[in-house]
Design a protein around this motif. Structure first.
Motif, PDB file in Angstrom:
ATOM      1  N   GLN A  49      16.720  51.939  54.689  1.00 48.84           N
ATOM      2  CA  GLN A  49      16.923  52.230  52.722  1.00 48.84           C
ATOM      3  C   GLN A  49      15.434  52.928  52.475  1.00 48.84           C
ATOM      4  O   GLN A  49      14.595  51.889  52.611  1.00 48.84           O
ATOM      5  CB  GLN A  49      18.082  51.656  52.164  1.00 48.84           C
ATOM      6  CG  GLN A  49      17.965  52.405  50.926  1.00 48.84           C
ATOM      7  CD  GLN A  49      19.059  51.033  50.317  1.00 48.84           C
ATOM      8  OE1 GLN A  49      18.979  49.620  49.878  1.00 48.84           O
ATOM      9  NE2 GLN A  49      19.466  51.510  49.379  1.00 48.84           N
ATOM     10  N   VAL A 107      19.071  56.365  54.116  1.00 49.83           N
ATOM     11  CA  VAL A 107      19.556  55.652  54.952  1.00 49.83           C
ATOM     12  C   VAL A 107      18.891  56.333  55.942  1.00 49.83           C
ATOM     13  O   VAL A 107      19.932  57.380  56.223  1.00 49.83           O
ATOM     14  CB  VAL A 107      20.548  54.793  55.514  1.00 49.83           C
ATOM     15  CG1 VAL A 107      20.346  53.717  56.637  1.00 49.83           C
ATOM     16  CG2 VAL A 107      21.003  54.143  53.786  1.00 49.83           C
ATOM     17  N   GLU A 110      18.643  56.058  60.386  1.00 49.56           N
ATOM     18  CA  GLU A 110      18.698  55.699  61.024  1.00 49.56           C
ATOM     19  C   GLU A 110      17.017  55.913  62.034  1.00 49.56           C
ATOM     20  O   GLU A 110      16.909  56.756  62.668  1.00 49.56           O
ATOM     21  CB  GLU A 110      19.833  55.510  61.954  1.00 49.56           C
ATOM     22  CG  GLU A 110      21.094  54.523  61.588  1.00 49.56           C
ATOM     23  CD  GLU A 110      22.490  55.441  62.295  1.00 49.56           C
ATOM     24  OE1 GLU A 110      22.210  55.588  63.353  1.00 49.56           O
ATOM     25  OE2 GLU A 110      22.947  54.772  61.552  1.00 49.56           O
ATOM     26  N   GLY A 150      19.161  51.235  60.311  1.00 47.42           N
ATOM     27  CA  GLY A 150      19.265  51.977  59.115  1.00 47.42           C
ATOM     28  C   GLY A 150      18.063  51.874  58.070  1.00 47.42           C
ATOM     29  O   GLY A 150      17.844  49.894  57.551  1.00 47.42           O
TER      30      GLY A 150
END
Length: 200
Positions: free
Chosen positions: A27, A18, A20, A25
């Motif tokens: 994935q 993940v 940011e 966030g």
């Protein structure tokens, strides 16, 4: 389309991370070798390819643009989806894949879980003329991780579909071959996969 992401690594799982970016966030599905180069809390940049399906949007991440381009090219072959393309790049570095396709090296291609002889032949026939120029010399290894390499290799093997027992067996064999300085995790992972490929 999202061509790349840069941000702090918020979490790392066996098959994804993940990242940011601007408070969001994202994935990103990654091969074990790419994950080995990431650290939670550190900034990372991943080249990305978005795969759009009727019921999902999946972001695949790569250590560099070369891997991403090969990932996208592999999917133009019939029968190759994003999961299989990622598995190919988990087992072999991009230059190895290109040489195998250009040279019709079926033995190298069939080391990838999910690719049999017919699948390898199809890859060679469909992609040989589009694989591009072959690199001269060997590319350097990916991310280096000397500490806790066993867990990284174990997670990588499990993410590719082998059982915990098989992962332990491969890990023991790889550990025996490590003498002195520990090689980069991607090198160790490829070694484990090669060993497991022989037992299938």
């Amino acid at each position: 389309m999202i061509a790349s992401v840069r941000g702090l690594v918020a979490a790392i799982a066996p098959d994804s991370a993940v990242i940011e970016v601007g408070g969001v966030g994202l994935q990103v599905q990654c091969a074990p070798a790419t994950l080995a180069g990431l650290r939670t809390g550190a900034e990372a940049r991943l080249a990305t390819s978005m795969v759009v399906r009727e019921d999902s949007l999946t972001l695949y991440g790569f250590a560099d643009d070369d891997e991403k381009q090969l990932f996208e090219l592999l999917q133009t072959a019939s029968g190759v989806g994003p999961r299989l393309a990622q598995a190919i790049l988990a087992v072999h570095q991009p230059d190895v894949v290109r040489r195998a396709i250009a040279g019709g090296d079926l033995a190298t291609l069939t080391r990838v879980p999910g690719i049999g002889k017919k699948g390898a032949e199809k890859l060679v026939i469909e992609l040989r003329d589009r694989i591009g120029p072959l690199p001269i010399g060997d590319g350097g290894p990916g991310g280096v991780l000397n500490g806790a390499w066993q867990e990284q290799v174990r997670q990588g093997v499990l993410a590719l579909g082998w059982t915990p027992a098989q992962a332990e067996q491969a890990l023991a064999a790889v550990a025996e071959s490590v003498d002195g300085e520990v090689p980069p995790v991607p090198v160790l992972l490829r070694q484990a996969i090669r060993l497991l490929g022989k037992t299938r």
